[in-house]
Design a protein around this motif. Structure first.
Motif, short mmCIF file in Angstrom:
data_model
loop_
_atom_site.label_atom_id
_atom_site.label_comp_id
_atom_site.label_asym_id
_atom_site.label_seq_id
_atom_site.Cartn_x
_atom_site.Cartn_y
_atom_site.Cartn_z
N ARG A 146 45.34 21.56 -52.68
CA ARG A 146 44.52 21.92 -51.53
C ARG A 146 44.10 20.69 -50.74
O ARG A 146 44.10 20.69 -49.50
CB ARG A 146 43.31 22.72 -52.00
CG ARG A 146 43.66 24.06 -52.64
CD ARG A 146 42.45 24.78 -53.17
NE ARG A 146 41.56 25.21 -52.09
CZ ARG A 146 40.36 25.77 -52.31
NH1 ARG A 146 39.91 25.93 -53.55
NH2 ARG A 146 39.62 26.15 -51.29
N LEU A 197 47.72 28.47 -47.46
CA LEU A 197 47.05 27.53 -48.37
C LEU A 197 45.87 26.91 -47.64
O LEU A 197 46.03 26.37 -46.54
CB LEU A 197 48.02 26.44 -48.82
CG LEU A 197 47.50 25.44 -49.86
CD1 LEU A 197 47.18 26.16 -51.16
CD2 LEU A 197 48.55 24.35 -50.11
N THR A 198 44.69 27.02 -48.21
CA THR A 198 43.49 26.52 -47.54
C THR A 198 42.96 25.30 -48.27
O THR A 198 43.07 25.17 -49.48
CB THR A 198 42.39 27.59 -47.52
OG1 THR A 198 42.11 28.00 -48.86
CG2 THR A 198 42.85 28.79 -46.71
#
Length: 651
Positions: A604, A646-647
């Motif tokens: 991340r 995807l954060t």
């Protein structure tokens, strides 16, 4: 970034630029210096498990059969032999097919099992998982359900089985681990392997000097004999014995000076799920202190040496007379609150005389087996409560023996035997069981338990649970416990303030930054770091810097632990220092490639800082180390566009 904080701790820890903590070895003279005058104490100590806690790899110290024996666990094969010069050796064939021969570097323990240390590289002594059963005369594996390859961090050669980082401090005198983050290795030192005289009394040079000069000076013996610690002093057992006989987190990488207050040296494990059952019974390997602190005996002033010889460690007697020295019609004047009645008789224990069930410890100190064959007694000296099993899930002493019966059967029997018992009322275990399941729903009862007269370790556990979801009302209800006399309760009360507003937390916790107990100061420093306050008044800022220095030193002492770098990574995220967080989580997975949560955080952060390709590179390595992990596979699908985007981590 707040100017009073020390963000350099993150980079300095990760780069390994801190000076390593060194044990203050000045004044240590060794146990051999004590033997001439203290013959009886020496004779008792020489037969103790303390003296044999860690010994040289000599033929007389090694009990195992190295004469061509072997052990297999799946595809892992260990062959035990003796070199021409008498050196004991282990040849290990691992799951990956690699074959390595190791000399036994040293020996741990004496009975009922003996373990052997193997050196996998300079500064890397490891505890081998295949150990010798000294009673059955056979090899066995400590973790028979684990057949691991060397790449797994839980393998015997991994960071969790490193002797100098994880174990040695309690098996040596005046020990310092001296970890070097640059090489990920140790340069350990000690005054003496094994738990010698000075491990409990402290450095003996001053005592030796007094004894040498006494005939000339006739000076009276100084307090505690000139030692820094008097283990026989009231209340000293926790500081003297508790440090090693407890499940705890150490605040330094070396032996504390004997007599150091426990909560300045350690953070004692609470009655948390997985470690203890909700009613406080031992579950995982928690040793003795946490149990004993729950007991009525501790409350009344009983200490270790009321039951154990101080130098041999052996029980004073092996039968019920150990208990009836106090629990009898004669009683004991040192403990005047005891009921004066017969306990060692069938009318109390309801078992045939001389049978296992007639032993006091069978019912009041049920045993749990750890390390494969080492049965250890629960030291909370509890009254069996099978009636609670349905609520707490905890075992009971009755059905541990009568394993063909149910707890309900045992509860009925006890009610018949003891119809007027006062021990069937509400129990803290019922509240902790509900708190484990849903701390928010149990918040009211947890707050009441925290303010009760239960033992401090119980109240501290309730406060920790409140911190997992207690809310504002619960935080307000227990705020007064920030001034509790018990440092364990004060530290846990900090956790419980998570539900309060930031302003309330700042006002309530600031006064704990200069608390007399290091444990409390560190808890307050951790909590204050997370508060959205731009700047504190100068006096509070100074206290905060000092408290964060305590926290910094504690992390520095454990840089060989993956979990330390996980903590550093979380600290860096709180401070919005994302590059430092990425580096910290990277160190976690370098030490422990199976730590999936740390891989997730790296991915991340890499996505946020460097873009999708950097995240993909992280995830490719993560999947290689953890094939089949669903969380990692899901993150890869996000990158491929087949799953949610995807954060990055919260900012």
């Amino acid at each position: 970034m707040r100017p009073f904080l020390l963000p350099a701790i993150l980079l300095a820890c990760l780069a390994g630029t801190f000076a390593r903590a060194q044990a203050e070895s000045g004044g240590y003279v060794g146990s051999d210096s004590c033997t001439g005058c203290h013959e009886a104490e020496t004779a008792a100590w020489e037969r103790s498990h303390h003296a044999a806690a860690w010994t040289e790899a000599s033929a007389e110290n090694i009990r195992a059969d190295f004469g061509g024996t072997s052990f297999d666990l799946g595809a892992m094969h260990a062959a035990f032999g003796i070199a021409a010069d008498g050196t004991r050796q282990v040849t290990v064939t691992e799951l990956d097919g690699s074959v390595t021969q190791y000399d036994v570097q040293s020996v741990v323990g004496i009975e009922p099992l003996q373990q052997y240390l193997l050196e996998t590289g300079e500064g890397r002594r490891q505890s081998f998982d295949v150990v010798w059963d000294t009673e059955a005369g056979r090899w066995f594996h400590l973790y028979p359900d684990q057949s691991l390859a060397p790449a797994d961090a839980l393998h015997w050669s991994g960071p969790y089985k490193n002797w100098d980082g994880r174990c040695a401090v309690c098996h040596a005198t005046d020990f310092a681990a001296n970890y070097d983050p640059a090489t990920r290795s140790y340069a350990a030192t000690q005054s003496e392997i094994g738990v010698g005289c000075e491990a409990c009394h402290g450095p003996g040079q001053a005592h030796l000097d007094w004894a040498r000069d006494w005939e000339t000076t006739q000076e009276p013996m100084p307090a505690a004999g000139g030692f820094p610690n008097d283990p026989s002093a009231p209340g000293a057992f926790m500081d003297t014995c508790g440090g090693c006989h407890s499940r705890r987190e150490a605040y330094q990488d070396s032996s504390p000076l004997p007599g150091t207050p426990y909560h300045d040296a350690y953070n004692l494990a609470q009655l948390r799920p997985g470690l203890y059952w909700p009613d406080g019974q031992i579950r995982d390997e928690v040793y003795v202190l946490g149990s004993f602190l729950q007991s009525k005996m501790h409350e009344k002033g009983v200490t270790c040496t009321n039951c154990h010889d101080a130098h041999s460690g052996e029980r004073l007697t092996e039968d019920n007379s150990l208990c009836t020295q106090c629990h009898s019609p004669a009683g004991n004047p040192d403990f005047p609150s005891l009921p004066l009645q017969v306990f060692d008789a069938p009318e109390h224990h309801h078992h045939p005389e001389g049978s296992p069930g007639a032993q006091c410890r069978a019912c009041h100190m049920p045993e749990q087996v750890y390390m494969g064959n080492d049965a250890r007694a629960d030291h909370s000296f509890r009254v069996p409560r099978p009636d609670l099993s349905a609520e707490t899930g905890a075992p009971d002493a009755c059905t541990a023996c009568h394993d063909d019966r149910s707890p309900a059967w045992a509860a009925d029997i006890l009610e018949d035997w003891f119809p007027d018992s006062t021990h069937r009322g509400p129990h803290f275990g019922q509240i902790l069981a509900r708190g484990t399941a849903d701390p928010a729903a149990a918040a009211g009862d947890l707050a009441l338990l925290a303010r009760s007269e239960e033992p401090g370790i119980v109240r501290a556990t309730a406060l920790w649970m409140l911190g997992q979801g207690g809310g504002q009302a619960a935080a307000d209800a227990v705020a007064g416990l920030l001034q509790d006399p018990d440092p364990m309760v004060r530290a846990a009360a900090v956790d419980a303030q998570r539900g309060a507003s930031a302003q309330a937390q700042a006002e309530r916790l600031a006064g704990l930054l200069d608390d007399p107990s290091r444990n409390v100061r560190i808890a307050a420093a951790k909590a204050m770091l997370a508060l959205p306050v731009a700047r504190f008044p100068d006096a509070i800022a100074q206290d905060l810097r000092r408290a964060q220095g305590d926290w910094q030193a504690a992390m520095q002492a454990r840089l060989g632990f993956p979990e330390t770098h996980l903590q550093i990574g979380g600290m860096a995220l709180t401070m919005r220092n994302f590059p430092a967080a990425l580096q910290a989580f990277g160190e976690v997975t370098d030490l422990d490639p199976q730590h999936v949560d740390a891989w997730v955080m790296q991915a991340r952060l890499a996505a946020a800082l460097e873009g999708p390709e950097a995240a993909r590179h992280v995830l490719d390595r993560a999947v290689s180390a953890n094939p089949g992990d669903l969380a990692l596979a899901g993150m890869l699908s996000q990158l491929d566009g087949t799953g949610p985007r995807l954060t990055p981590p919260p900012q």
